[in-house]
Each structure stands twice: as structure tokens, then as C-alpha cells.
Enzyme design. Sequence first.
Site, PDB file in Angstrom:
ATOM      1  N   HIS A 256       0.815  -1.321   0.045  1.00 11.04           N
ATOM      2  CA  HIS A 256       0.205   0.057  -0.120  1.00 11.04           C
ATOM      3  C   HIS A 256       1.085   1.264   0.014  1.00 11.04           C
ATOM      4  CE1 HIS A 256      -4.009   1.504   1.484  1.00 11.04           C
ATOM      5  NE2 HIS A 256      -3.277   2.594   0.938  1.00 11.04           N
TER       6      HIS A 256
ATOM      7  N   HIS B  53       1.326   4.739  -2.058  1.00  5.57           N
ATOM      8  CA  HIS B  53       0.709   5.613  -3.406  1.00  5.57           C
ATOM      9  C   HIS B  53       1.840   6.462  -4.244  1.00  5.57           C
ATOM     10  CE1 HIS B  53      -3.486   5.603  -2.304  1.00  5.57           C
ATOM     11  NE2 HIS B  53      -3.009   5.545  -0.935  1.00  5.57           N
TER      12      HIS B  53
ATOM     13  N   GLY C 252     -10.066   7.854  -2.175  1.00  6.80           N
ATOM     14  CA  GLY C 252     -10.676   9.296  -1.960  1.00  6.80           C
ATOM     15  C   GLY C 252     -11.717   9.103  -0.583  1.00  6.80           C
TER      16      GLY C 252
ATOM     17  N   GLU D 194     -10.834   3.033   7.322  1.00  3.22           N
ATOM     18  CA  GLU D 194      -9.977   4.072   7.384  1.00  3.22           C
ATOM     19  C   GLU D 194     -10.680   5.334   7.858  1.00  3.22           C
ATOM     20  OE1 GLU D 194      -8.020   5.538   3.939  1.00  3.22           O
ATOM     21  OE2 GLU D 194      -6.338   6.625   5.043  1.00  3.22           O
TER      22      GLU D 194
ATOM     23  N   ASP E 128       1.650   3.782   3.045  1.00  2.00           N
ATOM     24  CA  ASP E 128       0.658   4.648   2.431  1.00  2.00           C
ATOM     25  C   ASP E 128       1.211   5.990   1.738  1.00  2.00           C
ATOM     26  OD1 ASP E 128      -1.817   5.232   1.909  1.00  2.00           O
ATOM     27  OD2 ASP E 128      -2.354   6.239   3.654  1.00  2.00           O
TER      28      ASP E 128
HETATM   29 ZN   LIG Z   1      -3.968   4.723   0.727  1.00  2.56          ZN
END
Ligand SMILES: [Zn+2]
Length: 372
Positions: free
Chosen positions: A24, A26, A186, A216, A313
Site C-alpha cells: 500500500h 501511493h 478518496g 480508514e 501509504d
Molecule cells: Zn492509501
Amino acid sequence: MSAPDREYLLSGVSINALPKISLHDHLDGGLRPQTIVELADEAGVELPETDAARLGSWFARQSNAGSLVEYLKTFDVTVAVMQTADQLTRVAREFVEDLHADGVIYGEIRWAPEQHLTRGLTLDQAVEAVQAGIDQAVAAVEAAGGFIRVGQLITSLRHNPAQTMEIAQLAVRHRDAGVVGFDVAGPEAGFPASTMRAAFDYLAGEYLPVTVHAGEADGLDSIRSALFDGRALRLGHGVRLAEDFVVERQDDDNTYVSLGLLSQWVKDREIALETSPSSNLQTGAIARWGETIAEHPFDLLYQLGFRVTVNVDNRLMSGTSLSRELSLLTDTFGYDLQDLETFQLNAAAAAFLPLEDREELVDRIALGFDAV
Ligand SMILES: [Zn+2]
């Protein structure tokens, strides 16, 4: 020295040098500050700071402001310098170089192509530009005698459900050219997976693996929808699954909990949780449990036998690396090398790769951890 460049030790062993898996991660959250400065200069993009070190601090400050609005502003900056093929290729190449430098042997890079079209790229061109950067970095690592494997996860933005089908089709079109799966990101609250059900049905029919950010910024209903409307094989973070636990009793050493049907399902089906300790603190995902890593339900989930994985992340926003996140957990919960190996094996099992390829990752992990 900034966090991504630091070495983290556990019992005298370098965590950086251990073979790791990053599920995970980005793309628009993992740029080098220096690169942003250079690309912004070339493209005439205005930055909040024009010195790389100061810019890096700005990202950290914004991300720690305790406001999701301030946190999200940071992505306006990174996305602004990722709008041409050359920009995307460079960012992707450096992203993979940084993964390799951190000891990652397999990484899945997620990003939303629909955010990178302001200067005329098509969706397909954007995906190809990122793949070109990945291919360059992987080839360079191999030429130097190293190993890294990388796949793209194509992200659709949940507040734009009208485009989800088109993004799903884009992901399927590139499945033999670097794309290994699909993601939805999002604003989670108000946009459960059920709002994109048709796209998920299509993806299921095409057998393309799916992960969904869920648990989350929203709770159990969102997780339920990710699993049953989205047919998610993994949960992006998923930490609020712990809301499904009822604490029966607690003593000095242990917390005894009973699981609801949803969390029992996730545990029994071994659905991986892509937890991201620093990010989960910063975005308020674990706010109901506390404001420190020690209060993160990660350890509870792990002790209960959930398939937990550790992730970054957004490396830039959280000023972190996978080694640093693992180090935070070992410092907080007293984990040893065997625990760290378990997290990597969990990630290998959950990778969106064919079984034989996952088994190869398992072998590499075992070899690396046996060697120390
Ligand atoms: Zn994420």
C-alpha cells in the site's frame, strides 16, 4: 538525515537490509522533495517552498496538522508535477529506486490516472508512462545484480463513481503490461463500494484482483460494502474493523475480545489488512483508540490472528519508509525478527500475483531472514 535515508536496527540487524514487501504505497505520495522542486521549476508550478529540505518539512507539517483538508492539500502539490509522460516516468522510476534502496523486493504502486490528464495525456498514455519508469528502474536494479518486482494498482476515485467503469476497463486493458490490480481511494464516508457496484461486477468477471480503501475514514458498513459489493481481496488499512470487537475483559497482559460476524469472516478468510501505522495516526483512522502508535489496534489484530501487513501509504507526507514503519512497531510493541518476517510473509500471501510468484517471494523472504 531524513527518515527514508536512515538505517533502522533491531537486535543489531538492519531492518533496511531485510527483504520486504510494500502493498500500500501511493505514487503521488512518494516523490522526492528535490524532484518536486525541479519538476515545478521546469513546468512553472508554484510551490509553498522552493528549497527541497524546507519543502520536505512543509509536507510533514501539513500532514501533522490534524486536519484532513491540510493533509489533502499536499497532494495538490505532487499531482501538479505529474502531468506529462516525462514527469510520470521520472517519478515512477525514482519511486522504484527508493523502494529498492529500502530493501523492498516486491512493491505494488497505486495511483489514480484520472488525476494526471490536465496537460493532454490520455488515460492509457499515463499508465504507459508510469510503466516506462517502473521498467527502467527494475532493469537498472537487475543490471546491478539486485532484485525487485513491481506492479501497478490502478486507483479509481470514489467521489467520481461515474468514471469508475472506465478506470476498471483501463486496468483490465493493461493487465498484461504491468497492472496487477484495482483500488478505490478518496473520501470513504458517503461513497461505499456499493456506489460503484457495476464496475466491481465487471472486474470480477475479468478476474482482476481488487483492494478497496475501507475501515480508514469510515466504519464497518464501508468494510462490509468493500467485501461484498467490491469483492475486495484486501482492505486498504481496514483498521476500523476493530470496531467489530467486543472487549470481554482485560488484565495486565491481555485483552480478551469476542469477534462479530464481519471481523470473524475477515479473519477466517485471511483477508489481508493493509495497515499503515504513521498514516493511520495522521488521518485519524485510529482516533477512537488514541493518538499514539501504542494505541493502534495493530497489535490486537495481530495477536488475534488477522493477516496484518505493514505499509507506508504516503512516504513523503509521513516522512517515512517501510523500514521506519516496521521500526516504529518493534519499538512500540516489542516485536522481534520473527514477527517482522511474519508481516512480510503475510504480504507475500496477499500480493496480487500468481501463486508460483508469491511462493518465490516467500522463498526470498525466508532466505533473507534466515541469513541474519
Ligand atoms: Zn492509501
